[in-house]
Write an enzyme that holds these catalytic residues in place. Sequence first.
Site, mmCIF file in Angstrom:
data_model
loop_
_atom_site.group_PDB
_atom_site.id
_atom_site.type_symbol
_atom_site.label_atom_id
_atom_site.label_comp_id
_atom_site.label_asym_id
_atom_site.label_seq_id
_atom_site.Cartn_x
_atom_site.Cartn_y
_atom_site.Cartn_z
ATOM 1 C CD GLN A 97 33.224 45.528 29.360
ATOM 2 O OE1 GLN A 97 34.414 45.347 29.160
ATOM 3 N NE2 GLN A 97 32.707 45.733 30.561
ATOM 4 N NE ARG B 247 38.508 48.402 28.588
ATOM 5 C CZ ARG B 247 37.860 47.804 29.579
ATOM 6 N NH1 ARG B 247 38.540 47.177 30.509
ATOM 7 N NH2 ARG B 247 36.546 47.839 29.663
ATOM 8 C CG ASP C 68 34.584 36.671 35.492
ATOM 9 O OD1 ASP C 68 33.800 37.639 35.506
ATOM 10 O OD2 ASP C 68 35.830 36.802 35.505
ATOM 11 C CD GLU C 69 34.814 39.029 31.271
ATOM 12 O OE1 GLU C 69 33.826 39.601 30.742
ATOM 13 O OE2 GLU C 69 35.895 39.608 31.484
ATOM 14 C CE LYS D 6 34.204 41.747 34.690
ATOM 15 N NZ LYS D 6 34.871 40.458 34.534
ATOM 16 C CB THR D 7 36.974 40.805 39.300
ATOM 17 O OG1 THR D 7 36.950 41.084 37.900
ATOM 18 C CG2 THR D 7 37.736 39.537 39.526
#
Length: 760
Positions: free
Chosen positions: A248, A630, A217-218, A33-34
């Site tokens: 998330q 994770r 973002d997010e 994503k980043t």
Amino acid sequence: MQNLLLNLNPEQLAAVTLPAQPALILAGAGSGKTRVLITRIAWLIQTGQVSPSGVLAVTFTNKAAKEMMMRLSAMLPINTRGMWIGTFHGLCNRLLRAHHKDAGLTATFQILDSQDQLSAIKRLLKSLNIDDEKYPPRNLMYFINGAKDQGLRAHQVDVSDDYNRKFVELYALYDQQCQREGVVDFAELLLRTYELLARNQPLREHYQARFKHILVDEFQDTNDLQYKWLKLMAGQGGTVFAVGDDDQSIYAFRGANVGNMSTFEREFKVENLIKLEQNYRSHGHILDSANTLIANNSKRLGKNLRTDAGHGEPVRIYESTSDLLEAQWIIEEAKSLINEGATRSEIAILYRSNAQSRVIEHALFSAGIPYRVYGGQRYFERAEVKHAIAYLQLMDNPHNDSAFLRVVNFPTRGIGARSLEHLQDAARQQGISLYAAVPYVAGKAGASLGAFLKLIEGTRFEAQHLPLPEMIQIMLDMSGLITHYRSEREGADRIENLEQLVNAATLFVAEEGFGHNAPALSGPQADVLAAASITTADGIEIIDADARLSFIMSPLSAFLSHASLEAGDNQAKTGQDALQLMTVHSSKGLEFEAVFITGLEEGLFPHENSQKEESGVEEERRLMYVAITRAKKRLYMSFSQTRMLHGQTRYNLRSRFFDELPEQALKWLSPKIQAPQHSWFAHPKAAWVDEPQFGANTIANKFTKLDLGWRIGENVAHLKFGEGVIVNIEGSGDSARAQINFGKHGMKLLDLTVAKLEKV
DNA sequence: ACCAGTTAACTTTTT
DNA sequence: GTTAACTGGT
């Protein structure tokens, strides 16, 4: 010119090269994503669709903003310093500094962190003689922040009853107090900016025209106000590129609204919705577990992660009899992982709440394994640093009463509660700050207060033309802070932290381009400066907020806002290779070779406070989803039958989340359901290892209390309430009753002679 | 002004 | 079980 688009998968490529239209990228955990977000910016600039100054990129944390800048400068030959990349709060701070007059603020307005805000509220209540039992300061703070996060001023809040009316009234008074003192809280930074742009048309149109591309973002973590803020910034036909993962979303408790994703889709008429479902992080069994679990949530945009990595190892599940043994087991496993060649920092131990770390830390300490706990106290939150900052705040804005009260008698200079009461009375009468009210206090109290005032003014005079680091050094000396801690027994660390402040300032001044050796502007970023001052068609001059602080505020003001907005490193000192301990929340965005998710028990995870509403359990499930994703190669989950919490032993059922995982991906290291006659003796290992800890008066002897064949700690089943654990037994014979923890059905007190219970 | 002793609370957390 | 906040004594 390098090809930015190399090595992107088809979905990523599509996202990066979307046309200039609103877009929503649903990016699963570990899907790059980043990378997509950063490459999108680089691609837009490289293809000449936008200049660096036309980009607005918003994140939630400073860490994310920094990473974005770093990776972007690695991709393109530009200096990202002047670009509008930052946190919501950081960007708002810049806008408000540049337009402070229009926003109704002073040039040196200061930012309250949560600690400061709470003490400001306590002070307000005290000055109004309000019973803080009836109106707890913390609740008032939540109320105010909650309203602000929705974009509501006091007069806009709906009043349902008298109790609420009081809160609203206090909200208004709080805002007045802040205004008088020249301070703003975090939520205010956003609300003020929003109101500034909403009211000031030329300014709004200027920034709307400037920011051709807004990237977020997010996005799932945005609150209502942040969404409105983005909408306002984008204007008509603005191109917002939102990246997020509804699965998330774990910050609803602080105002985040996942609903913003679908609202965005609807209101911006998003035609470009791209799902990134290829996961590059976890092995198959781990991913399957995450997918199967999250499928139990009802409100989802829908997304399923896949991997090319193969099944990999099964997810290992361990049932323990006590939290102590759980910790010991974790350490044994971690040890053998390390023996097999794992790096310690690639192993994470996750827990739902901070209180759980103690047992684990203790065991790690005894075993001599280096570890690192995230989420400890941060640099700018330390008491001594806060004191030093308060002196600096008073030098920059003497009307900050919070700062005044923090240091007026620290180090002690004979100004006690009585003197301050006089001062506060005078200030209230005159409607002025404490600092300004000092001359109104007579007698001995007036004299010592006057001396304090002289001290602040003297320091300001001595420091006024000096560079920031020297300014701070002078403050440290003149305030008497260093002298004070030198006389304290354990003051050495504190003095070191204070000296560190000078270093932090030196670094800050260099990084933000204050002072003489500020790098000259060149290349693609020159137009950032060119826009520094513009005149609109209406003849209104707009001073444009440059992204560099050095253009819009003094080094001291800038440093103080930096101290509030970036509280410093949240993790323990780096250096030694160490196991990573943290809450599930703080693990978001990180990845590890091996992950332990611990304390998977009803009441703990999912947490009992979240079980009242279904939405609460769904958020817990997303939290669990974050935890699972994770892990790259190996994942452990553990739970314990008994646990010390708040000083007493609790008997918990295993988490319902176990029932929501795919059986074929799991490997139970201990029996899933224990035979009743074994109960806590079930594990030979447990019984042996346990003996030294289980003294005569701890859990062991509780199990010896027998009544009608029932034991404390025993697993039972009830027709209506399902499975439960006996937590306590009172009375005996025909008056025996048992307190039973039925997990999601809660705690019940049942008559053992009547209730139809079965052993499990 | 400062210490010791007592009491109540207590998810998660960034800015 | 820990900690912050308060109370009462010196």
